[in-house]
Motif scaffolding. Sequence first.
Motif, PDB file in Angstrom:
ATOM      1  N   ALA A  57       0.836  -1.207   0.000  1.00 39.80           N
ATOM      2  CA  ALA A  57       0.000   0.000   0.000  1.00 39.80           C
ATOM      3  C   ALA A  57       0.866   1.251   0.000  1.00 39.80           C
ATOM      4  CB  ALA A  57      -0.928  -0.014   1.219  1.00 39.80           C
ATOM      5  N   ARG A  58       1.941   1.230   0.768  1.00 43.34           N
ATOM      6  CA  ARG A  58       2.845   2.385   0.781  1.00 43.34           C
ATOM      7  C   ARG A  58       3.460   2.617  -0.604  1.00 43.34           C
ATOM      8  NH1 ARG A  58       4.703   0.372   6.192  1.00 43.34           N
ATOM      9  NH2 ARG A  58       4.004   1.882   7.748  1.00 43.34           N
ATOM     10  N   LEU A  59       3.922   1.533  -1.217  1.00 44.47           N
ATOM     11  CA  LEU A  59       4.516   1.670  -2.548  1.00 44.47           C
ATOM     12  C   LEU A  59       3.493   2.170  -3.567  1.00 44.47           C
ATOM     13  CD1 LEU A  59       6.732  -1.548  -2.740  1.00 44.47           C
ATOM     14  CD2 LEU A  59       7.516   0.815  -2.563  1.00 44.47           C
ATOM     15  N   THR A  60       2.269   1.641  -3.473  1.00 47.48           N
ATOM     16  CA  THR A  60       1.225   2.026  -4.420  1.00 47.48           C
ATOM     17  C   THR A  60       0.848   3.495  -4.266  1.00 47.48           C
ATOM     18  OG1 THR A  60       0.343  -0.227  -4.485  1.00 47.48           O
ATOM     19  CG2 THR A  60      -1.124   1.547  -5.180  1.00 47.48           C
ATOM     20  N   ILE A  61       0.688   3.939  -3.019  1.00 48.38           N
ATOM     21  CA  ILE A  61       0.335   5.342  -2.790  1.00 48.38           C
ATOM     22  C   ILE A  61       1.463   6.255  -3.268  1.00 48.38           C
ATOM     23  CG2 ILE A  61      -0.104   7.073  -1.007  1.00 48.38           C
ATOM     24  CD1 ILE A  61      -2.480   5.254  -1.672  1.00 48.38           C
ATOM     25  N   ALA A  62       2.704   5.882  -2.980  1.00 44.96           N
ATOM     26  CA  ALA A  62       3.831   6.700  -3.444  1.00 44.96           C
ATOM     27  C   ALA A  62       3.849   6.782  -4.972  1.00 44.96           C
ATOM     28  CB  ALA A  62       5.141   6.119  -2.927  1.00 44.96           C
ATOM     29  N   ALA A  63       3.619   5.645  -5.631  1.00 41.62           N
ATOM     30  CA  ALA A  63       3.611   5.638  -7.095  1.00 41.62           C
ATOM     31  C   ALA A  63       2.433   6.442  -7.639  1.00 41.62           C
ATOM     32  CB  ALA A  63       3.557   4.202  -7.608  1.00 41.62           C
ATOM     33  N   ASN A  64       1.262   6.287  -7.043  1.00 38.12           N
ATOM     34  CA  ASN A  64       0.086   7.020  -7.528  1.00 38.12           C
ATOM     35  C   ASN A  64       0.273   8.530  -7.374  1.00 38.12           C
ATOM     36  OD1 ASN A  64      -1.199   4.661  -8.238  1.00 38.12           O
ATOM     37  ND2 ASN A  64      -2.459   4.559  -6.410  1.00 38.12           N
ATOM     38  N   ILE A  65       0.836   8.950  -6.247  1.00 36.27           N
ATOM     39  CA  ILE A  65       1.073  10.383  -6.054  1.00 36.27           C
ATOM     40  C   ILE A  65       2.105  10.890  -7.060  1.00 36.27           C
ATOM     41  CG2 ILE A  65       2.100  12.069  -4.474  1.00 36.27           C
ATOM     42  CD1 ILE A  65       0.704  10.671  -2.199  1.00 36.27           C
ATOM     43  N   THR A  66       3.164  10.118  -7.263  1.00 34.09           N
ATOM     44  CA  THR A  66       4.202  10.533  -8.213  1.00 34.09           C
ATOM     45  C   THR A  66       3.638  10.647  -9.622  1.00 34.09           C
ATOM     46  OG1 THR A  66       5.879   9.426  -6.862  1.00 34.09           O
ATOM     47  CG2 THR A  66       6.475   9.984  -9.120  1.00 34.09           C
ATOM     48  N   LEU A  67       2.899   9.629 -10.051  1.00 32.04           N
ATOM     49  CA  LEU A  67       2.341   9.652 -11.408  1.00 32.04           C
ATOM     50  C   LEU A  67       1.301  10.763 -11.562  1.00 32.04           C
ATOM     51  CD1 LEU A  67       1.960   5.807 -12.017  1.00 32.04           C
ATOM     52  CD2 LEU A  67       3.688   7.344 -12.999  1.00 32.04           C
ATOM     53  N   THR A  68       0.529  11.014 -10.507  1.00 34.42           N
ATOM     54  CA  THR A  68      -0.473  12.080 -10.581  1.00 34.42           C
ATOM     55  C   THR A  68       0.195  13.447 -10.612  1.00 34.42           C
ATOM     56  OG1 THR A  68      -2.000  10.671  -9.329  1.00 34.42           O
ATOM     57  CG2 THR A  68      -2.573  12.979  -9.528  1.00 34.42           C
ATOM     58  N   ALA A  69       1.276  13.604  -9.845  1.00 37.40           N
ATOM     59  CA  ALA A  69       2.023  14.869  -9.884  1.00 37.40           C
ATOM     60  C   ALA A  69       2.615  15.092 -11.275  1.00 37.40           C
ATOM     61  CB  ALA A  69       3.124  14.848  -8.827  1.00 37.40           C
ATOM     62  N   LEU A  70       3.116  14.027 -11.891  1.00 37.17           N
ATOM     63  CA  LEU A  70       3.637  14.143 -13.254  1.00 37.17           C
ATOM     64  C   LEU A  70       2.523  14.468 -14.242  1.00 37.17           C
ATOM     65  CD1 LEU A  70       6.149  11.146 -13.278  1.00 37.17           C
ATOM     66  CD2 LEU A  70       6.707  13.589 -13.291  1.00 37.17           C
ATOM     67  N   ALA A  71       1.342  13.876 -14.019  1.00 36.15           N
ATOM     68  CA  ALA A  71       0.207  14.185 -14.898  1.00 36.15           C
ATOM     69  C   ALA A  71      -0.190  15.651 -14.766  1.00 36.15           C
ATOM     70  CB  ALA A  71      -0.978  13.280 -14.547  1.00 36.15           C
ATOM     71  N   GLU A  72      -0.158  16.185 -13.542  1.00 32.33           N
ATOM     72  CA  GLU A  72      -0.472  17.599 -13.351  1.00 32.33           C
ATOM     73  C   GLU A  72       0.559  18.481 -14.058  1.00 32.33           C
ATOM     74  OE1 GLU A  72      -0.601  21.088  -9.984  1.00 32.33           O
ATOM     75  OE2 GLU A  72      -0.246  19.022  -9.362  1.00 32.33           O
ATOM     76  N   ALA A  73       1.837  18.100 -13.911  1.00 34.80           N
ATOM     77  CA  ALA A  73       2.892  18.879 -14.567  1.00 34.80           C
ATOM     78  C   ALA A  73       2.744  18.825 -16.084  1.00 34.80           C
ATOM     79  CB  ALA A  73       4.253  18.338 -14.146  1.00 34.80           C
ATOM     80  N   ARG A  74       2.385  17.674 -16.620  1.00 37.79           N
ATOM     81  CA  ARG A  74       2.183  17.549 -18.068  1.00 37.79           C
ATOM     82  C   ARG A  74       1.037  18.444 -18.530  1.00 37.79           C
ATOM     83  NH1 ARG A  74      -1.767  14.629 -20.402  1.00 37.79           N
ATOM     84  NH2 ARG A  74      -1.579  14.186 -22.649  1.00 37.79           N
ATOM     85  N   LEU A  75      -0.068  18.424 -17.783  1.00 39.79           N
ATOM     86  CA  LEU A  75      -1.214  19.241 -18.171  1.00 39.79           C
ATOM     87  C   LEU A  75      -0.873  20.722 -18.109  1.00 39.79           C
ATOM     88  CD1 LEU A  75      -4.039  17.249 -16.365  1.00 39.79           C
ATOM     89  CD2 LEU A  75      -3.804  17.560 -18.836  1.00 39.79           C
ATOM     90  N   ALA A  76      -0.105  21.118 -17.074  1.00 36.52           N
ATOM     91  CA  ALA A  76       0.293  22.525 -16.968  1.00 36.52           C
ATOM     92  C   ALA A  76       1.158  22.934 -18.156  1.00 36.52           C
ATOM     93  CB  ALA A  76       1.035  22.756 -15.654  1.00 36.52           C
TER      94      ALA A  76
ATOM     95  N   PRO B 168      -5.531  23.810   0.166  1.00 33.86           N
ATOM     96  CA  PRO B 168      -4.584  24.759  -0.452  1.00 33.86           C
ATOM     97  C   PRO B 168      -3.134  24.286  -0.343  1.00 33.86           C
ATOM     98  CG  PRO B 168      -5.179  25.510   1.742  1.00 33.86           C
ATOM     99  CD  PRO B 168      -5.958  24.234   1.512  1.00 33.86           C
ATOM    100  N   ASP B 169      -2.908  23.142   0.275  1.00 33.73           N
ATOM    101  CA  ASP B 169      -1.540  22.673   0.524  1.00 33.73           C
ATOM    102  C   ASP B 169      -0.954  21.862  -0.628  1.00 33.73           C
ATOM    103  OD1 ASP B 169      -1.736  23.833   3.035  1.00 33.73           O
ATOM    104  OD2 ASP B 169      -2.514  21.996   3.957  1.00 33.73           O
ATOM    105  N   ILE B 170      -1.702  21.678  -1.703  1.00 32.09           N
ATOM    106  CA  ILE B 170      -1.209  20.888  -2.828  1.00 32.09           C
ATOM    107  C   ILE B 170      -0.428  21.794  -3.771  1.00 32.09           C
ATOM    108  CG2 ILE B 170      -1.848  19.343  -4.699  1.00 32.09           C
ATOM    109  CD1 ILE B 170      -2.428  18.316  -1.854  1.00 32.09           C
ATOM    110  N   PRO B 171       0.852  21.488  -3.996  1.00 29.09           N
ATOM    111  CA  PRO B 171       1.662  22.371  -4.845  1.00 29.09           C
ATOM    112  C   PRO B 171       1.299  22.243  -6.318  1.00 29.09           C
ATOM    113  CG  PRO B 171       2.927  20.446  -4.179  1.00 29.09           C
ATOM    114  CD  PRO B 171       1.623  20.370  -3.443  1.00 29.09           C
ATOM    115  N   ASP B 172       1.656  23.281  -7.081  1.00 23.45           N
ATOM    116  CA  ASP B 172       1.519  23.237  -8.541  1.00 23.45           C
ATOM    117  C   ASP B 172       2.817  22.670  -9.112  1.00 23.45           C
ATOM    118  OD1 ASP B 172      -0.935  24.436  -8.269  1.00 23.45           O
ATOM    119  OD2 ASP B 172      -0.196  26.465  -8.658  1.00 23.45           O
ATOM    120  N   PHE B 173       2.754  21.424  -9.574  1.00 20.41           N
ATOM    121  CA  PHE B 173       3.958  20.779 -10.082  1.00 20.41           C
ATOM    122  C   PHE B 173       4.235  21.217 -11.515  1.00 20.41           C
ATOM    123  CE2 PHE B 173       2.746  17.818  -6.675  1.00 20.41           C
ATOM    124  CZ  PHE B 173       3.966  17.708  -6.020  1.00 20.41           C
TER     125      PHE B 173
END
Length: 477
Positions: A174-193, A266-271
């Motif tokens: 679960a720890r590995l999955t959450i870390a991967a999901n957050i990383t991939l989602t942060a990358l998806a946000e950066a791609r969209l930006a 408001p604590d989520i950064p803009d990647f």
Amino acid sequence: MTRWHAFISLLSLSLLSACAAGPDFTRPEPSVPAAYTGPSDIRSVAGQTIAIDFESPGNWWQSLRSDRLDTLIEKAMAHNPDITAAKATLRQANELYAARSGTLRYPSADIGVSGQRQRFNPGSLGMPGGPREFSLYSANVGVRYSFDLAGESHRILESLAAKADFQRFELAGARLTIAANITLTALAEARLAARIASMNEVLAAQKEQLRIGNGQLRLGQISNDHLTQLHSDYDRTDAEVLRLREQWQETRHLLATLAGDAPSSPDIPDFRLDEFSLPEILPMVIPSKLVRRRPDILASEALMHAANAEYGAAVARLYPQLNLSATPGTQSPTMGGLFGPGTAVWSLMGQLSQPLFHPGIRAEKRAALAAFKASEARYQKSVLTSFREVADALRAVQSDAERFTVLSKADQAALSLVESSERQLKLGATSELQVQIARQKYATSKLPLIDVQTARLNDSVALLQAMAGEPPADEKP
């Protein structure tokens, strides 16, 4: 006292001599290939080296070198509901083992005190004398123990311990999955930006084309249909930007939820893509070691161990069972004399039973064996799945690196066209409209490059996750 010494000796002997029925569990030795993708396993790609038999640290996401990502994942490890639930489930499994261990390994003892008032009439039995009333008070300690002659209790506890191991590996997963999901989602946000920024450049170029087109229409240099087409292109691009902004906002909502916050946090950064670095070294654990470190494989192995132990418990139920109980105590007609001399009483009972006709027991044994075979197949599937994930990640790392090289050349070519058209404009050799068209094409050409840049980061994450073992725990359940 001699009898009690004999009882304790017999109890100690049973604890030492109990044997477990059924086969002991042996760690499976799955058939592993020499390499994930054949003899041509990748050793290096553009800007990255794949180190053979190199194990990455537990916090593999730190190799992307984004401090804000590290902070967000650290927060998720403490607040994500899935991880919190996995921790609680692990504690439950440990407590269930402790509860059954206390019940099965040791004798149970209860203390009881009772008092009763009785009326006895000798005439009801044809005996002389009138009715008599009396009181009877008693205090006793009841001790019971079931000897584990065939090892059923041992196998039950072995199964519970294996299930606790399963929950521990599930928590690691679960720890590995959450870390991967957050990383991939942060990358998806950066791609969209990044795509939004490029599409805004396209919009700016199209807006200039509209301005120039309106002037040319007044001069009769272009037709009204041409201007209408320019308006249509601008509106489509504007609609695409709105769609991308919606996706960007949804991605931020997902990031907040993964971190254990409300979507409006408001604590989520803009990647941004430029804050992530491609890991210079990608680990590639050899297949024979991978099966001993991946949490999903180890979880399947733990379930296989539990199924083996449950089969042993089912076999043990075919053998004799020995139960022993003892009740020392006192009895007295008065409460004050309950512990006086001459009031001691005791009872000792042993029972040996052998299943004679229980058709269901053998069916339970066959069912337990079938469950073990099923868990064995699921273990093999988890091993094969892990090898496929690594092979896919390796090929994606190579393929996307090659695509990045090709698209980088195309991006540079588009930039050269912009620079050339701007020089020609200064010389009067081209029109401002052609310059804006070149700028639009350059901004558009950056879109696939943004996608492949993100894909390379995603590929690295996939390979890091596929090779990862259990990250450091923030608490010991």
